[in-house]
Design a protein around this motif. Structure first.
Motif, mmCIF file in Angstrom:
data_model
loop_
_atom_site.group_PDB
_atom_site.id
_atom_site.type_symbol
_atom_site.label_atom_id
_atom_site.label_comp_id
_atom_site.label_asym_id
_atom_site.label_seq_id
_atom_site.Cartn_x
_atom_site.Cartn_y
_atom_site.Cartn_z
ATOM 1 N N LEU A 178 10.821 0.492 4.719
ATOM 2 C CA LEU A 178 9.404 0.823 4.774
ATOM 3 C C LEU A 178 8.529 -0.420 4.598
ATOM 4 O O LEU A 178 7.483 -0.545 5.229
ATOM 5 N N GLN A 179 8.946 -1.327 3.728
ATOM 6 C CA GLN A 179 8.232 -2.569 3.410
ATOM 7 C C GLN A 179 6.745 -2.331 3.118
ATOM 8 O O GLN A 179 5.868 -2.910 3.751
ATOM 9 N N PRO A 180 6.461 -1.503 2.116
ATOM 10 C CA PRO A 180 5.047 -1.241 1.803
ATOM 11 C C PRO A 180 4.393 -2.449 1.145
ATOM 12 O O PRO A 180 5.031 -3.168 0.374
ATOM 13 N N ASP A 181 3.118 -2.660 1.455
ATOM 14 C CA ASP A 181 2.414 -3.742 0.774
ATOM 15 C C ASP A 181 2.026 -3.267 -0.626
ATOM 16 O O ASP A 181 2.126 -2.082 -0.951
ATOM 17 N N ALA A 182 1.575 -4.199 -1.451
ATOM 18 C CA ALA A 182 1.274 -3.879 -2.852
ATOM 19 C C ALA A 182 0.166 -2.839 -2.971
ATOM 20 O O ALA A 182 0.237 -1.963 -3.840
ATOM 21 N N ALA A 183 -0.827 -2.894 -2.121
ATOM 22 C CA ALA A 183 -1.925 -1.921 -2.196
ATOM 23 C C ALA A 183 -1.413 -0.502 -1.944
ATOM 24 O O ALA A 183 -1.827 0.439 -2.623
ATOM 25 N N ARG A 184 -0.512 -0.363 -0.998
ATOM 26 C CA ARG A 184 0.048 0.966 -0.696
ATOM 27 C C ARG A 184 0.879 1.486 -1.860
ATOM 28 O O ARG A 184 0.773 2.651 -2.244
ATOM 29 N N VAL A 185 1.718 0.633 -2.422
ATOM 30 C CA VAL A 185 2.549 1.042 -3.558
ATOM 31 C C VAL A 185 1.662 1.451 -4.725
ATOM 32 O O VAL A 185 1.877 2.493 -5.351
ATOM 33 N N LEU A 186 0.651 0.656 -5.012
ATOM 34 C CA LEU A 186 -0.239 0.943 -6.130
ATOM 35 C C LEU A 186 -0.971 2.265 -5.917
ATOM 36 O O LEU A 186 -1.100 3.072 -6.846
ATOM 37 N N LYS A 187 -1.429 2.519 -4.715
ATOM 38 C CA LYS A 187 -2.117 3.774 -4.410
ATOM 39 C C LYS A 187 -1.206 4.973 -4.658
ATOM 40 O O LYS A 187 -1.611 5.963 -5.279
ATOM 41 N N VAL A 188 0.039 4.882 -4.214
ATOM 42 C CA VAL A 188 0.982 5.993 -4.407
ATOM 43 C C VAL A 188 1.354 6.144 -5.877
ATOM 44 O O VAL A 188 1.480 7.263 -6.374
ATOM 45 N N LEU A 189 1.508 5.036 -6.602
ATOM 46 C CA LEU A 189 1.795 5.127 -8.031
ATOM 47 C C LEU A 189 0.657 5.822 -8.774
ATOM 48 O O LEU A 189 0.900 6.630 -9.666
ATOM 49 N N ARG A 190 -0.565 5.510 -8.404
ATOM 50 C CA ARG A 190 -1.724 6.099 -9.080
ATOM 51 C C ARG A 190 -1.918 7.578 -8.730
ATOM 52 O O ARG A 190 -2.248 8.377 -9.598
#
Length: 115
Positions: free
Chosen positions: A70-82
């Motif tokens: 998937l190689q998500p960028d940090a903004a995407r990972v952070l959004k899903v974590l939140r």
């Protein structure tokens, strides 16, 4: 003799901490990446590694997406974590902002999204 033994134990403990820090730096590049890896593998409840596959973390989860692909960028990972996404719960009440940011940067870095 006990005081000498105490100093030796402290020296050994200090050396062990330095080795652990060196290992974390070798694996993650810096303290934030090391924290992100630690949270991904151990601290988050449920652990990210239970659901997601991520080669660097030795994770072979079968539920969530394969993060190496998937190689998500940090903004995407952070959004899903939140906020959570699909079957994945939000970690906003379980992890600090710093921990979530560290996981996001770690995943983006080790998957190659943060180039």
């Amino acid at each position: 003799m006990p005081a000498r033994h105490g100093r030796h134990a402290a020296t050994v403990a200090g050396a062990a901490l330095l080795l652990a820090a060196a290992g974390a730096l070798a694996q993650g590049g810096d303290a934030e990446l090391a924290l992100g890896r630690q949270v991904f593998v151990h601290k988050a409840q449920p652990a990210c590694a239970l659901c997601h596959t991520l080669r660097d973390a030795g994770a072979e989860g079968q539920i969530g997406p394969v993060l190496d692909e998937l190689q998500p960028d940090a903004a995407r990972v952070l959004k899903v974590l939140r906020s959570g996404f699909g079957a994945m719960p939000s970690f906003a009440g379980k992890l600090s902002e710093a921990e979530m940011a560290a996981v996001a940067r770690y995943v983006a870095t080790v998957t190659g999204a943060a180039r």
